[in-house]
Design a protein around this motif. Structure first.
Motif, PDB file in Angstrom:
ATOM      1  N   ARG A  75       0.730  -1.492  -0.170  1.00 43.98           N
ATOM      2  CA  ARG A  75      -0.157   0.203  -0.004  1.00 43.98           C
ATOM      3  C   ARG A  75       0.766   1.331   0.171  1.00 43.98           C
ATOM      4  O   ARG A  75       1.902   1.187   0.852  1.00 43.98           O
ATOM      5  N   THR A  76       0.355   2.153  -0.928  1.00 38.37           N
ATOM      6  CA  THR A  76       1.089   3.506  -1.046  1.00 38.37           C
ATOM      7  C   THR A  76       0.354   4.351  -0.451  1.00 38.37           C
ATOM      8  O   THR A  76      -0.797   5.076  -0.925  1.00 38.37           O
ATOM      9  N   PRO A  77       0.677   5.425   0.916  1.00 36.32           N
ATOM     10  CA  PRO A  77      -0.640   6.724   1.295  1.00 36.32           C
ATOM     11  C   PRO A  77      -0.640   7.393   0.671  1.00 36.32           C
ATOM     12  O   PRO A  77      -1.851   7.692   0.074  1.00 36.32           O
ATOM     13  N   VAL A  78       0.443   7.667   0.171  1.00 39.13           N
ATOM     14  CA  VAL A  78       0.321   8.901  -0.234  1.00 39.13           C
ATOM     15  C   VAL A  78      -0.242   9.083  -2.112  1.00 39.13           C
ATOM     16  O   VAL A  78      -1.416   9.500  -1.672  1.00 39.13           O
ATOM     17  N   VAL A  79      -0.587   7.476  -2.525  1.00 36.86           N
ATOM     18  CA  VAL A  79      -1.367   7.672  -3.195  1.00 36.86           C
ATOM     19  C   VAL A  79      -2.691   7.426  -2.878  1.00 36.86           C
ATOM     20  O   VAL A  79      -3.409   7.840  -2.995  1.00 36.86           O
ATOM     21  N   GLU A  80      -3.320   6.736  -1.619  1.00 40.68           N
ATOM     22  CA  GLU A  80      -4.422   6.259  -1.270  1.00 40.68           C
ATOM     23  C   GLU A  80      -4.989   7.703  -0.825  1.00 40.68           C
ATOM     24  O   GLU A  80      -6.217   7.862  -0.793  1.00 40.68           O
ATOM     25  N   GLY A  81      -3.904   8.739  -0.214  1.00 40.71           N
ATOM     26  CA  GLY A  81      -4.355  10.003   0.136  1.00 40.71           C
ATOM     27  C   GLY A  81      -4.635  10.613  -1.466  1.00 40.71           C
ATOM     28  O   GLY A  81      -5.829  11.347  -1.127  1.00 40.71           O
ATOM     29  N   ALA A  82      -4.166  10.721  -2.249  1.00 41.80           N
ATOM     30  CA  ALA A  82      -4.831  10.961  -3.313  1.00 41.80           C
ATOM     31  C   ALA A  82      -5.828  11.058  -4.083  1.00 41.80           C
ATOM     32  O   ALA A  82      -6.626  11.325  -4.473  1.00 41.80           O
ATOM     33  N   LEU A  83      -6.009   9.232  -3.936  1.00 38.70           N
ATOM     34  CA  LEU A  83      -7.384   8.601  -4.728  1.00 38.70           C
ATOM     35  C   LEU A  83      -8.421   9.031  -3.911  1.00 38.70           C
ATOM     36  O   LEU A  83      -9.518   9.344  -4.185  1.00 38.70           O
ATOM     37  N   LEU A  84      -8.120   9.364  -2.233  1.00 43.79           N
ATOM     38  CA  LEU A  84      -9.251   9.341  -1.390  1.00 43.79           C
ATOM     39  C   LEU A  84      -9.696  11.280  -1.635  1.00 43.79           C
ATOM     40  O   LEU A  84     -10.803  11.023  -1.515  1.00 43.79           O
ATOM     41  N   SER A  85      -9.047  12.000  -1.618  1.00 42.70           N
ATOM     42  CA  SER A  85      -9.724  13.514  -1.876  1.00 42.70           C
ATOM     43  C   SER A  85      -9.808  13.034  -3.198  1.00 42.70           C
ATOM     44  O   SER A  85     -11.335  13.857  -3.207  1.00 42.70           O
ATOM     45  N   PHE A  86     -10.168  12.630  -4.140  1.00 43.64           N
ATOM     46  CA  PHE A  86     -10.557  12.761  -5.459  1.00 43.64           C
ATOM     47  C   PHE A  86     -12.246  11.480  -5.176  1.00 43.64           C
ATOM     48  O   PHE A  86     -12.970  12.849  -5.991  1.00 43.64           O
TER      49      PHE A  86
END
Lengths: 903, 249
Positions: A275-286
């Motif tokens: 899991r990549t937290p920064v990617v998850e964060g960006a996708l969750l914002s979207f």
């Protein structure tokens, strides 16, 4: 498909290979196959949301893979996957040789030396590091890269095969099928609930999503992927291909097992499940943006919205990367949805990590003395027993409706004769041969009555609608229809022992009920006011009302008698004791005249003459009217009806009609009762507003309802209403002739049953021959016998370097093997295409049928515009003289073909 | 005795070989360009069973920089055709009077190839066109590899023969690396592309029809919507006893 368990073929000299225990190799091989097969079945692939994504650069991607095959970058320098660069030194370390990852690159350049090479070997560093080691490093690197290339090739095959099924860049098949169903279907209520969710699409513009996409691009750009094939980038895209909320567990139903196989950090599958937290964060914002985006109209229960990016928005993302999202309101009203990543062309799989990410060393396992560690990663544990319904695939809007995600033991199975069970060795699509209910309607076609095609229901209004309450009783007269009460109920009572068959009397009374059905309570057409005397100024109108109201009722009654053969098998005129020529026509006129005279409304006009007596006689005593012939005629009709009625028509009321089971009555009575309950509740009633989803089926329902209402409720002329659909609607119907203006009937050809496509083996062989020639570099039309691999090919591309040329000559067998392998690969693709063509032709027939339906519909609609309406006014009077009718029939005789006269 | 007559002494044999090489070199020097030109002029000769030769239409010899340009042209053209094929599958033209919706780039390319000189290709022939394009490309590279050295030496502006040969050797070495690279990579790249495209487009005919049916269905729905709207007046049109207008609610 993620190809994540390609085990490295580390076998340089003795060390690494010794860790593979041969006793379990076979079992592991089976396990691997099974795991791969599971991976294929789970199909964690692209969501087709971004169907319109830019299709750029497929060839460039393939070219990049091919340059990797030859260990080169696009610019021609040596390139080796980072994982392999780290793995090779680890393998050599077990043989007591130390090199750096960069030394693997130097090994491919004869002019460079392995600067960091050290060894404890007895042969000494000068021997090992100079000359001996380089070809072995090259061999090891090439072997590992070949395995990884195989993974990429398998991914290309799998992605190519799955692309048209899943939708995406090359096909919108699921979207198209859904769109056609949605456009054509009828119904908005239970039908949708039974067949699936409703899906719509919302396009996001660059301005909408710039912030979110730029954040994703920044994270997945150079920071996360220093190279085109960096494992972290590829792993991240695959990881979130089912959605970020699925990965975080927000969206996963509790019944689902964890979808990710165990993969501890540092294992060969680390990138697969990392899991990549920064990617998850960006996708969750979207996702938060998508979740709160206002929708017009708002989502209904069971509806899904797919968010697509327009071209400008898509351009914000790195090449070959997609961002998708969907939002839905479940059938029980819960908000749901997800956002994730995907490839335009899924050409790169998640390959084995080989070594721990960011940590020195590649050993996996227990490093304690006496325990086994494995270079390049251990075999994976047995795959979890995931069912398809527990995978991320079955959370996707389209895919979850597919057969992999379909529950076999569904509720519907009880309706089917077959028991559907999953079969591990076959794809079971299932069949259902259970009986489905059939519906026969009585009052005409009853278009769409069993489909909830309208939004909402129409409440009962006693001012415009009615409920008929018909029963049998003991009356001093034959039958009675009461005015509509305040609740909208019209009571109809039939004498139990009425003269003549009760069926015909019921038909008569139900016409009266119908006359009052749509009127306000208390209304009783025609008969609620008697003529007060000879000087009553309304006498003429009251007489007219009686004649029309009773005329309609008796006309329906006598028509029914005629239909039953009471007046002879062909409805001809029969003799009677009164000497009157009795048939349906004279029947209803005699009965109407009698009825109105009996109620002191005066006589009604007749179209025939009594043979004795004065036709204009206004005698109050009906028994003496026309010299007593009127009364005699009435008795004759009752007698003939009793004598000549079909045996299936009962005499008494109770034998004819059961209030608890009205549908068991005479079909005409049942139809009339049903029709009365629909009056005033129809789509085309004045002031009626009907809303429905704009589909072909629903539009056809509305159109059919209005046409049906026209046929059932028409008032072409006073006194000429048909009792049931298809009844004659005018006195002169028999004398009408068909004219061109009346239109033609549209016919649609009957389709032949779908048959299997023609199997043409010779054509297939020819296609393979052509592919064979072209693979070997020959023209497509060359004779296959001349297309064999030529050993002179090597000579055909001579090198100026004689040593290299000699090496090529020695290796020309390898060249042949390479081409053989290519032909094998090509044959697979060719077989896929040939197989697809076979079932394509089957599916094509279905498309052809739909095409014919559309063509016919187009023709039909075109003929609508050619309908010519009559410009002749209908006569407002119910009873016209013989002379009028004769003149009318004469007017529309064959000579007048330009107009159909009466509509 | 006879052996000694038939086998020349070693120094003589070396001289003989040197003489043969020199003759070959001179021939190449003076005929290389002409040979290349001859082949290119007749690039369409033997349309179906064409020999392995270059194509002046696709890969014209425009001088020393031809090779780099060919490589770029081939990659761009192949990529363009592949992209167009995929784009056509995604967005078909439903109003065509023919069944096949062939992208123009594919037609343009095929017309330059011998088998499609006199007819347009169908979409299903796209892989054949691309493979034939590749074959001509490979032949052009091979031909350049054979004859460019002589052409360059002959065409060099340098007055010194030694300089001309030296420069040409350097160029030849660099070009040979490019050619070897292309001959290694171009074919597997296209095979991989065709494997993907062939599978991905296997439902293309159906998908194309479905796409057009969706559009036709939408048209039909809208027309039927109008018909349904109009039909609302039917019962009142037929009823002479009431007005055509809605009564006041």
């Amino acid at each position: 498909m993620k190809l994540y368990n390609l085990t490295p073929s580390a076998s340089f000299s003795e060390p690494a290979a010794t860790h593979a225990e041969s006793g379990v190799a076979q079992r592991r091989s089976r396990m691997k196959k099974r795991f791969v097969a599971t991976g294929i079945l789970l199909l964690p692939l692209l969501l087709p949301v971004m169907a319109n994504a830019a299709n750029k650069g497929l060839y460039d991607q393939m070219r990049a893979i091919s340059t990797r095959e030859f260990l080169q970058t696009q610019s021609g320098s040596t390139a080796i996957d980072t994982e392999v660069q780290r793995f090779v030194p680890a393998v050599l370390a077990r043989a007591g040789i130390t090199i750096t990852p960069e030394d693997t690159l130097r090994a491919f350049n004869p002019s460079e030396t392995l600067t960091a090479c050290q060894t404890t070997s007895a042969f000494g560093a000068s021997f090992i590091c100079n000359g001996f080691l380089q070809p072995r490093i090259k061999s090891l690197v090439e072997r590992e890269m070949r395995v990884r290339l195989l993974g990429r090739d398998l991914q290309i095959l799998a992605s190519g095969y799955e692309a048209p099924v899943l939708g995406g860049s090359t096909s919108n098949f699921p979207v198209q099928a859904q769109a056609i169903v949605r456009i054509w279907r009828a119904g908005t209520g239970s039908i949708i609930a039974a067949s699936g969710s409703s899906i719509r699409a919302v396009t996001l513009t660059r301005a909408d999503v710039q912030t979110y996409l730029q954040a994703i691009t920044q994270i997945l750009g150079p920071g996360l992927r220093p190279g085109d094939y960096e494992a972290a980038y590829t792993g991240a895209v695959w990881q979130y291909s089912y959605g970020v909320r699925f990965v975080t567990g927000d969206l996963r139903p509790a019944r689902w097992a964890t979808p990710f196989p165990e993969a501890s950090p540092g294992s060969e599958r680390e990138q697969l499940n990392k899991r990549t937290p920064v990617v998850e964060g960006a996708l969750l914002s979207f996702w938060e943006y998508v979740k709160t985006k206002p929708l017009t109209p708002p989502l209904r229960n069971g509806e899904i919205v797919l968010f697509t990016l327009d071209k400008d928005a898509k351009a914000l993302l790195p090449k070959n990367l997609n961002v998708w999202a969907f939002r839905e309101k479940t059938k029980d009203g819960q908000d749901s949805g997800d956002a994730g990543l995907g490839f335009d062309f899924a050409t790169e799989p998640v390959l084995p990590s080989l070594c721990k990410d960011g940590v020195a060393g590649c050993d996996i396992g227990n490093p304690a003395v006496g325990n086994i560690t494995t270079l390049g990663g251990a075999f994976p544990p047995p795959p979890l027993e995931l069912t398809a319904t527990g995978s991320g695939l079955c959370g996707m809007p389209y895919q979850r409706a597919g057969y992999l995600c379909r529950a076999f033991e569904a509720a519907n199975v009880t309706k089917c004769n077959e028991t559907l069970r999953p079969d591990s060795s076959a794809v079971v699509l299932g069949t259902c041969t259970g009986k489905t209910g059939t519906r026969a309607t009585l009052a005409g076609p009853d278009a769409c009555s069993d489909i909830g095609w309208k939004n909402g229901t129409i409440p009962f209004d006693p001012n415009t609608q009615c409920k008929v309450d018909m029963s049998c009783g003991n009356l001093t007269f034959s039958g009675m229809t009461e005015p509509k009460d305040a609740n909208g109920v019209i009571k109809v009572t039939i004498d139990e022992t009425t003269e003549g068959p009760a069926t015909y009397l019921m038909i008569h009374e139900l016409v009266h009920a119908r006359q009052n059905c749509t009127a306000v309570p208390g209304t009783f057409v025609a008969l609620n006011q008697s003529i007060t005397g000879p000087n009553d100024p309304m006498a003429a109108m009251k007489n007219d009302n009686c004649c029309r109201a009773e005329g309609e009722a008796y006309r329906a009654q006598c028509q029914a008698m005629s239909d039953d053969g009471v007046f002879g098998p062909n409805g001809e005129i029969v003799g009677s004791t009164s000497g009157l020529p009795l048939n349906a026509e004279s029947c209803w006129q005699i009965l109407t005249d009698y009825s109105c005279r009996e109620r002191t409304f005066g006589s009604c006009a007749n179209t025939f003459s009594y043979t004795s007596g004065n036709p204009q006689e206004q005698a109050a005593n009906v028994a003496s009217a026309y010299g007593g012939k009127l009364k005699q005629g009435l008795n004759d009709i009752i007698s003939i009806a009793t004598t000549n009625k079909p045996a299936s028509i009962p005499m008494t009321c109770s034998a004819t009609y059961d209030k608890t089971k009205p549908e068991k009555s005479d079909p005409r009575v049942a139809a009339a009762l049903r029709e009365l309950n629909l009056l005033g509740r129809k789509v085309c009633d004045p002031n009626r507003e009907t809303t429905y989803e704009n589909t072909i089926g629903n539009n056809m329902c509305a159109l059919s309802s209005c046409v049906e209402q026209t046929l059932e409720d028409h008032r072409l002329a006073p006194g000429e209403a048909g009792f049931t659909t298809q009844d004659p609607i005018a006195l002169d119907q028999a004398c009408r002739v068909r004219t061109a203006a009346q239109g033609l009937i549209e016919f649609m050809a009957q389709d032949e049953p779908i048959a299997l496509p023609v199997y043409r083996p010779a054509l297939m062989v020819k296609q393979i021959d052509t592919a064979f020639c072209q693979t070997n570099g020959y023209p497509p039309a060359l004779l296959p016998i001349a297309c064999g691999v030529s050993a002179q090919n090597t000579v055909g591309f001579p090198s100026l370097n004689l040593v290299e040329q000699a090496g090529k000559l020695l290796n020309q067998g390898e060249s042949g093997n390479e081409r053989t392998r290519k032909i094998e690969e090509l044959s697979t693709a060719l077989a896929s295409r040939i197989g697809s063509e076979l079932y394509n032709s089957v599916l094509q027939r279905g498309v052809d049928r739909l095409t014919r339906v559309i063509t016919s519909a187009s023709t039909l609609l075109d003929t609508f515009t050619q309908v010519k309406f009559s410009n002749v006014e209908c006569s407002p009077k119910a009873f016209e003289s013989d002379a009028q009718i004769a003149a009318y029939c004469r007017d529309i005789a064959p000579a007048s073909s330009s107009s159909s006269a009466r509509p | 005795m006879s052996k000694s007559k038939t086998k020349a002494p070693a120094p003589k044999r070396v001289l003989l070989y040197a003489l043969l090489i020199f003759i070959a070199f001179v021939l190449a020097l003076f005929t290389g360009a002409e040979l290349t030109g001859q082949v290119n002029k007749n690039n369409l000769r033997g349309a179906v069973l064409a020999a392995c030769s270059g194509s002046n239409l696709l890969f014209p010899n425009t001088g020393a920089a031809s090779l780099e340009r060919w490589i770029g042209d081939y990659r761009r053209e192949t990529s363009l055709v592949v992209d167009d094929i995929l784009a056509t599958a995604e967005n078909p033209t439903c109003t065509l009077e023919r069944e096949d919706d062939v992208p123009q780039s594919l037609i343009t390319l095929a017309r330059k190839l011998a088998p499609w000189q006199k007819k347009n290709p169908t979409l299903s022939e796209a892989p054949s066109v691309l493979l034939e394009h590749l074959r001509v490309y490979e032949c052009s590279l091979s031909e350049w590899n054979r004859f460019s050295f002589g052409s360059q030496v002959a065409g060099s502006s340098s007055s010194s023969v030694g300089t001309r040969i030296d420069t040409s050797f350097h160029r030849q070495a660099r070009e040979q690396k490019l050619i070897q690279n292309e001959l290694s990579i171009a074919r597997p790249s296209l095979h991989r592309t065709l494997s993907y495209v062939g599978s991905a487009l296997r439902l293309h005919p159906l998908s194309q029809n479905m796409d057009c049916l969706v559009r036709a269905s939408a048209d039909l729905r809208n027309v039927l919507g109008l018909a349904a709207e109009t039909s609302m007046c039917l019962p009142r049109t037929w009823d002479v006893r009431q007005t055509l207008q809605n009564p006041a609610p």
